[in-house]
Design an enzyme around this catalytic site. Structure first.
Site, PDB file in Angstrom:
ATOM      1  N   ASP A  60       0.736  -1.223   0.174  1.00 17.60           N
ATOM      2  CA  ASP A  60      -0.083  -0.276   0.011  1.00 17.60           C
ATOM      3  C   ASP A  60       1.076   1.301   0.225  1.00 17.60           C
ATOM      4  O   ASP A  60       2.173   1.367   0.473  1.00 17.60           O
ATOM      5  CB  ASP A  60      -1.342  -0.182   1.289  1.00 17.60           C
ATOM      6  CG  ASP A  60      -1.899  -1.096   1.373  1.00 17.60           C
ATOM      7  OD1 ASP A  60      -1.882  -1.747   0.018  1.00 17.60           O
ATOM      8  OD2 ASP A  60      -1.925  -1.581   2.578  1.00 17.60           O
TER       9      ASP A  60
HETATM   10  N1  URA Z   1      -0.988  -5.871   4.257  1.00 13.70           N
HETATM   11  C1  URA Z   1      -1.670  -4.941   4.808  1.00 13.70           C
HETATM   12  O1  URA Z   1      -2.588  -3.679   4.781  1.00 13.70           O
HETATM   13  N2  URA Z   1      -0.935  -3.679   3.195  1.00 13.70           N
HETATM   14  C2  URA Z   1      -0.042  -3.895   2.749  1.00 13.70           C
HETATM   15  O2  URA Z   1       0.501  -3.419   1.977  1.00 13.70           O
HETATM   16  C3  URA Z   1       0.779  -5.558   2.913  1.00 13.70           C
HETATM   17  C4  URA Z   1       0.339  -6.150   4.094  1.00 13.70           C
END
Ligand code: URA
Length: 233
Positions: A102
């Protein structure tokens, strides 16, 4: 691959020069002299130029980046946010991120130009483990931790067993290390949401046995051979 491209990719000569060498009878495929520059070289063929075996370099690169906050891991973004590829400045090859993080997640991201490698690491059947350090809201009771370890429903999907270590608990937030063996969209955030906590900070600290270590944010390094091998195991 066409013979002239093959010879050029081996760094022996330009394609035009390769054509000349071929026409002049300096090139052999599997021991036979070939004079047609348009000949195709098949997988496993042995090509010789002036009696020396040549092979295109397979310039596969594997980078480990410490992704800063706010950077996205897809190639472009309608919101105009910066992409992780903008951080890779001195590499000629076109690389792509292995899997996704993310925009708000920081930490370990692999980039490569080796499609097979990327697929093997990302494919669910390999269950490559990913470890995150998360700071979350609320109190993580024993029961909540047990639930997260066993598996929680994140909306139509129950997560498989995870390892969690509680590192710190204050009145209003907690810090944990969590290792998961699958990679659903926003999985860690959704797992904590399932037990009533919001993720405030999320950093990926390891993939398999390869660790982020103390690489600075926005910096990257090449993976070492044993690290590549460990990831492919
Ligand atoms: N889990 C998440 O919620 N976000 C990420 O970027 C990676 C794993």
């Amino acid at each position: 691959m066409r013979l002239n491209k093959y010879i050029a990719a081996a760094g022996v000569a330009s394609r035009r020069k390769a054509d000349e060498l071929t026409k002049n009878g300096n090139v052999k495929i599997n021991g036979q002299t070939v004079t047609a520059p348009g000949t195709d070289v098949a997988e496993g063929d042995r090509v010789e130029v002036n009696g020396l075996a040549v092979r295109p370099e397979t310039r596969f690169l594997y980078l480990l980046l410490n992704k800063p906050k706010g950077y996205i891991t897809t190639a472009s973004d309608e919101k105009g946010r910066p992409t992780v590829l903008e951080l890779i400045t001195d590499i000629e090859q076109r690389l792509f991120p292995v899997g996704r993080l993310d925009a708000n997640t920081t930490g370990m991201l692999l980039l490569t130009n080796d499609g097979d490698f990327a697929q093997r690491i990302s494919h669910p059947s390999n269950e490559t483990s990913k470890t995150y350090r998360a700071r979350v809201t609320g109190v993580l009771s024993k029961e909540k931790l047990a639930q997260l370890r066993r598996g929680v429903d994140i909306g139509g999907f129950t997560t498989s067993p995870a390892e969690i270590t509680l590192l710190k608990q204050t009145g209003s937030s907690a810090v944990v290390d969590i290792t998961i063996h699958e990679g659903k969209n926003h999985q860690v955030r959704r797992m904590f949401a399932a037990v009533g906590s919001k993720v405030l900070e999320l950093e990926r600290t390891a993939i398999g046995t390869v660790r982020l270590g103390n690489l600075k944010s926005g910096h990257y390094r090449k993976l070492k051979k044993p690290e590549i091998e460990a990831l492919l195991k």
